[in-house]
Design a protein around this motif. Structure first.
Motif, PDB file in Angstrom:
ATOM      1  N   ARG A   6       0.841  -1.204   0.000  1.00  0.00           N
ATOM      2  CA  ARG A   6       0.000   0.000   0.000  1.00  0.00           C
ATOM      3  C   ARG A   6       0.874   1.251   0.000  1.00  0.00           C
ATOM      4  O   ARG A   6       0.602   2.223  -0.724  1.00  0.00           O
ATOM      5  CB  ARG A   6      -0.907  -0.041   1.230  1.00  0.00           C
ATOM      6  CG  ARG A   6      -2.171   0.780   1.123  1.00  0.00           C
ATOM      7  CD  ARG A   6      -3.143   0.453   2.235  1.00  0.00           C
ATOM      8  NE  ARG A   6      -2.573   0.638   3.561  1.00  0.00           N
ATOM      9  CZ  ARG A   6      -2.411  -0.334   4.449  1.00  0.00           C
ATOM     10  NH1 ARG A   6      -2.757  -1.580   4.143  1.00  0.00           N
ATOM     11  NH2 ARG A   6      -1.887  -0.083   5.643  1.00  0.00           N
ATOM     12  N   TRP A   7       1.923   1.253   0.815  1.00  0.00           N
ATOM     13  CA  TRP A   7       2.819   2.408   0.845  1.00  0.00           C
ATOM     14  C   TRP A   7       3.497   2.605  -0.507  1.00  0.00           C
ATOM     15  O   TRP A   7       3.652   3.740  -0.973  1.00  0.00           O
ATOM     16  CB  TRP A   7       3.873   2.219   1.931  1.00  0.00           C
ATOM     17  CG  TRP A   7       3.338   2.358   3.327  1.00  0.00           C
ATOM     18  CD1 TRP A   7       2.047   2.579   3.711  1.00  0.00           C
ATOM     19  CD2 TRP A   7       4.095   2.277   4.536  1.00  0.00           C
ATOM     20  NE1 TRP A   7       1.951   2.635   5.075  1.00  0.00           N
ATOM     21  CE2 TRP A   7       3.186   2.456   5.609  1.00  0.00           C
ATOM     22  CE3 TRP A   7       5.439   2.064   4.825  1.00  0.00           C
ATOM     23  CZ2 TRP A   7       3.596   2.436   6.939  1.00  0.00           C
ATOM     24  CZ3 TRP A   7       5.848   2.042   6.148  1.00  0.00           C
ATOM     25  CH2 TRP A   7       4.941   2.229   7.196  1.00  0.00           C
ATOM     26  N   GLN A  47       9.845  10.861   6.603  1.00  0.00           N
ATOM     27  CA  GLN A  47      10.266  11.926   5.683  1.00  0.00           C
ATOM     28  C   GLN A  47      10.208  11.484   4.217  1.00  0.00           C
ATOM     29  O   GLN A  47      10.940  11.991   3.371  1.00  0.00           O
ATOM     30  CB  GLN A  47      11.668  12.418   6.031  1.00  0.00           C
ATOM     31  CG  GLN A  47      11.753  13.009   7.432  1.00  0.00           C
ATOM     32  CD  GLN A  47      13.123  13.551   7.767  1.00  0.00           C
ATOM     33  OE1 GLN A  47      14.138  13.131   7.210  1.00  0.00           O
ATOM     34  NE2 GLN A  47      13.169  14.510   8.679  1.00  0.00           N
ATOM     35  N   MET A  48       9.293  10.549   3.929  1.00  0.00           N
ATOM     36  CA  MET A  48       9.090  10.115   2.560  1.00  0.00           C
ATOM     37  C   MET A  48       8.112  11.014   1.821  1.00  0.00           C
ATOM     38  O   MET A  48       8.145  11.115   0.594  1.00  0.00           O
ATOM     39  CB  MET A  48       8.564   8.681   2.540  1.00  0.00           C
ATOM     40  CG  MET A  48       9.535   7.648   3.076  1.00  0.00           C
ATOM     41  SD  MET A  48      11.057   7.575   2.123  1.00  0.00           S
ATOM     42  CE  MET A  48      10.431   7.078   0.525  1.00  0.00           C
ATOM     43  N   ILE A  49       7.200  11.657   2.545  1.00  0.00           N
ATOM     44  CA  ILE A  49       6.215  12.558   1.962  1.00  0.00           C
ATOM     45  C   ILE A  49       6.050  13.755   2.882  1.00  0.00           C
ATOM     46  O   ILE A  49       6.566  13.768   4.009  1.00  0.00           O
ATOM     47  CB  ILE A  49       4.847  11.867   1.772  1.00  0.00           C
ATOM     48  CG1 ILE A  49       4.240  11.516   3.138  1.00  0.00           C
ATOM     49  CG2 ILE A  49       4.970  10.627   0.886  1.00  0.00           C
ATOM     50  CD1 ILE A  49       2.810  11.002   3.062  1.00  0.00           C
ATOM     51  N   THR A  50       5.313  14.749   2.411  1.00  0.00           N
ATOM     52  CA  THR A  50       4.937  15.891   3.239  1.00  0.00           C
ATOM     53  C   THR A  50       3.428  15.865   3.428  1.00  0.00           C
ATOM     54  O   THR A  50       2.671  15.837   2.455  1.00  0.00           O
ATOM     55  CB  THR A  50       5.359  17.214   2.575  1.00  0.00           C
ATOM     56  OG1 THR A  50       6.776  17.214   2.393  1.00  0.00           O
ATOM     57  CG2 THR A  50       4.964  18.396   3.448  1.00  0.00           C
ATOM     58  N   VAL A  57       1.710  15.535  -0.210  1.00  0.00           N
ATOM     59  CA  VAL A  57       2.428  15.913  -1.421  1.00  0.00           C
ATOM     60  C   VAL A  57       3.759  15.171  -1.436  1.00  0.00           C
ATOM     61  O   VAL A  57       4.270  14.740  -0.402  1.00  0.00           O
ATOM     62  CB  VAL A  57       2.674  17.439  -1.515  1.00  0.00           C
ATOM     63  CG1 VAL A  57       1.359  18.176  -1.614  1.00  0.00           C
ATOM     64  CG2 VAL A  57       3.489  17.936  -0.333  1.00  0.00           C
ATOM     65  N   ALA A  58       4.322  15.023  -2.628  1.00  0.00           N
ATOM     66  CA  ALA A  58       5.576  14.290  -2.788  1.00  0.00           C
ATOM     67  C   ALA A  58       6.727  15.095  -2.215  1.00  0.00           C
ATOM     68  O   ALA A  58       6.762  16.324  -2.291  1.00  0.00           O
ATOM     69  CB  ALA A  58       5.819  13.995  -4.265  1.00  0.00           C
ATOM     70  N   SER A  59       7.695  14.374  -1.655  1.00  0.00           N
ATOM     71  CA  SER A  59       8.950  15.006  -1.254  1.00  0.00           C
ATOM     72  C   SER A  59      10.009  14.657  -2.276  1.00  0.00           C
ATOM     73  O   SER A  59       9.790  13.862  -3.180  1.00  0.00           O
ATOM     74  CB  SER A  59       9.375  14.525   0.138  1.00  0.00           C
ATOM     75  OG  SER A  59       9.657  13.143   0.107  1.00  0.00           O
ATOM     76  N   GLY A  60      11.180  15.238  -2.139  1.00  0.00           N
ATOM     77  CA  GLY A  60      12.208  15.091  -3.164  1.00  0.00           C
ATOM     78  C   GLY A  60      12.772  13.700  -3.309  1.00  0.00           C
ATOM     79  O   GLY A  60      13.436  13.410  -4.292  1.00  0.00           O
ATOM     80  N   PRO A  66      13.060   3.525  -0.932  1.00  0.00           N
ATOM     81  CA  PRO A  66      13.817   2.498  -0.224  1.00  0.00           C
ATOM     82  C   PRO A  66      13.426   1.108  -0.698  1.00  0.00           C
ATOM     83  O   PRO A  66      12.292   0.850  -1.098  1.00  0.00           O
ATOM     84  CB  PRO A  66      13.407   2.724   1.240  1.00  0.00           C
ATOM     85  CG  PRO A  66      13.075   4.173   1.306  1.00  0.00           C
ATOM     86  CD  PRO A  66      12.414   4.472  -0.010  1.00  0.00           C
ATOM     87  N   LEU A  67      14.384   0.196  -0.621  1.00  0.00           N
ATOM     88  CA  LEU A  67      14.211  -1.139  -1.170  1.00  0.00           C
ATOM     89  C   LEU A  67      12.977  -1.837  -0.639  1.00  0.00           C
ATOM     90  O   LEU A  67      12.269  -2.524  -1.369  1.00  0.00           O
ATOM     91  CB  LEU A  67      15.462  -1.967  -0.842  1.00  0.00           C
ATOM     92  CG  LEU A  67      15.569  -3.342  -1.488  1.00  0.00           C
ATOM     93  CD1 LEU A  67      15.749  -3.218  -2.984  1.00  0.00           C
ATOM     94  CD2 LEU A  67      16.723  -4.120  -0.878  1.00  0.00           C
ATOM     95  N   ARG A  68      12.675  -1.670   0.648  1.00  0.00           N
ATOM     96  CA  ARG A  68      11.549  -2.408   1.228  1.00  0.00           C
ATOM     97  C   ARG A  68      10.212  -1.957   0.662  1.00  0.00           C
ATOM     98  O   ARG A  68       9.215  -2.649   0.793  1.00  0.00           O
ATOM     99  CB  ARG A  68      11.546  -2.263   2.751  1.00  0.00           C
ATOM    100  CG  ARG A  68      11.389  -0.847   3.268  1.00  0.00           C
ATOM    101  CD  ARG A  68      11.577  -0.823   4.780  1.00  0.00           C
ATOM    102  NE  ARG A  68      11.424   0.502   5.344  1.00  0.00           N
ATOM    103  CZ  ARG A  68      12.380   1.420   5.391  1.00  0.00           C
ATOM    104  NH1 ARG A  68      13.573   1.139   4.866  1.00  0.00           N
ATOM    105  NH2 ARG A  68      12.184   2.595   5.935  1.00  0.00           N
TER     106      ARG A  68
END
Length: 261
Positions: A6-7, A47-50, A57-60, A66-68
């Motif tokens: 889901r993530w 810190q994957m999104i804001t 919203v998307a972050s940089g 990340p692999l997982r």
């Protein structure tokens, strides 16, 4: 759909659209609003999104997950690619293997081949890797000789990068390098998003008699930030059957043998 799948889907939405509301995400994933809010909160904590009012919203960093979070994407194709790439390995070889979801499948396919894990020193497979998770996969499943490079761990991929690994790679040579890539193009060659990973991979290429790039069809013709090697250095490309005939013909015209799994 489990949490990581889901993530991954949420991060893909944000990569494509830049902004996603709770309502839209819940509808697209067929889960409750409460579940999406909780997912957004947990991704924001990492810190994957804001997080925004009513959505995210998307972050940089969302382009390089990340692999997982990548394991659910193209999983069936990656298993087939992994098995096809592992079939290129024979007993007694010295193999270079970098990190990534597809090369993890290569490691798993190697680990279940009994002829590669025998007790005779002259027939024992040697795998040199800069990926901690791949070393662990092989260590717990087989009797291969495992060599891990030095370096600084990159959490996104579990790969060791930086000059600390150069000493090992400069002092060994490989029969075959099985390398995952974020992109491969007939003009630009094979590339990775992160310059440290590309640098380690380039050293593996320099020490290998044969170079095999392992990439699902979504990465063919794509571009990434840091080059691993020119297309002339690639002997074989292992991909899935989603690669179109025109795309395959481009690589074959460039002198690359293409295997579609």
């Amino acid at each position: 759909m489990d949490r990581y799948a889901r993530w991954n889907a949420l991060l893909e939405m944000l990569t494509e659209d830049g902004r996603v509301s709770v309502e839209e995400a819940a509808e697209r994933l067929s889960v409750s609003h409460a579940t999406i809010r909780r997912d957004f909160d947990q991704l924001a904590q990492q810190q994957m999104i804001t997080r925004t009012r009513g959505g995210a919203v998307a972050s940089g960093v969302s382009y390089d997950l990340p692999l997982r979070y990548k394991t659910a994407k193209h999983s069936a194709e990656k298993q087939r690619i992994g098995a096809a790439a592992a079939a290129l390995v024979t007993p007694g070889m010295v193999v270079a293997l970098n990190g990534g979801t597809t090369t993890t499948e290569v490691a798993r396919a190697l680990a279940v081949r009994p002829e590669l894990t025998g007790g005779l020193d002259d027939a024992q497979l040697t795998v040199v890797t800069n990926a901690l998770n791949i070393a662990n996969e092989l260590l717990v499943r087989s009797r291969m000789k495992i060599v891990v490079t030095g370096g600084i761990v990159r959490p996104q991929s579990f790969e060791l990068v930086g000059p600390l690994g150069s000493g090992v790679l400069n002092d060994v040579s490989f029969d075959i390098a099985l390398l995952g890539a974020d992109a491969i193009d007939v003009r630009l060659g094979a590339a990775a998003h992160h310059e440290g990973e590309a640098g380690m991979n380039a050293q593996m290429v320099a020490r290998a008699r044969r170079v095999v790039i392992i990439a699902d069809s979504s990465k063919l013709g794509a571009h990434a930030f840091a080059r691993i090697c020119a297309i002339e250095r690639v002997d074989t490309l292992v991909t899935d059957n989603g690669a179109g005939p025109d795309r395959i013909a481009e690589f074959e015209a460039a002198g690359v043998h293409v295997i579609c799994a």
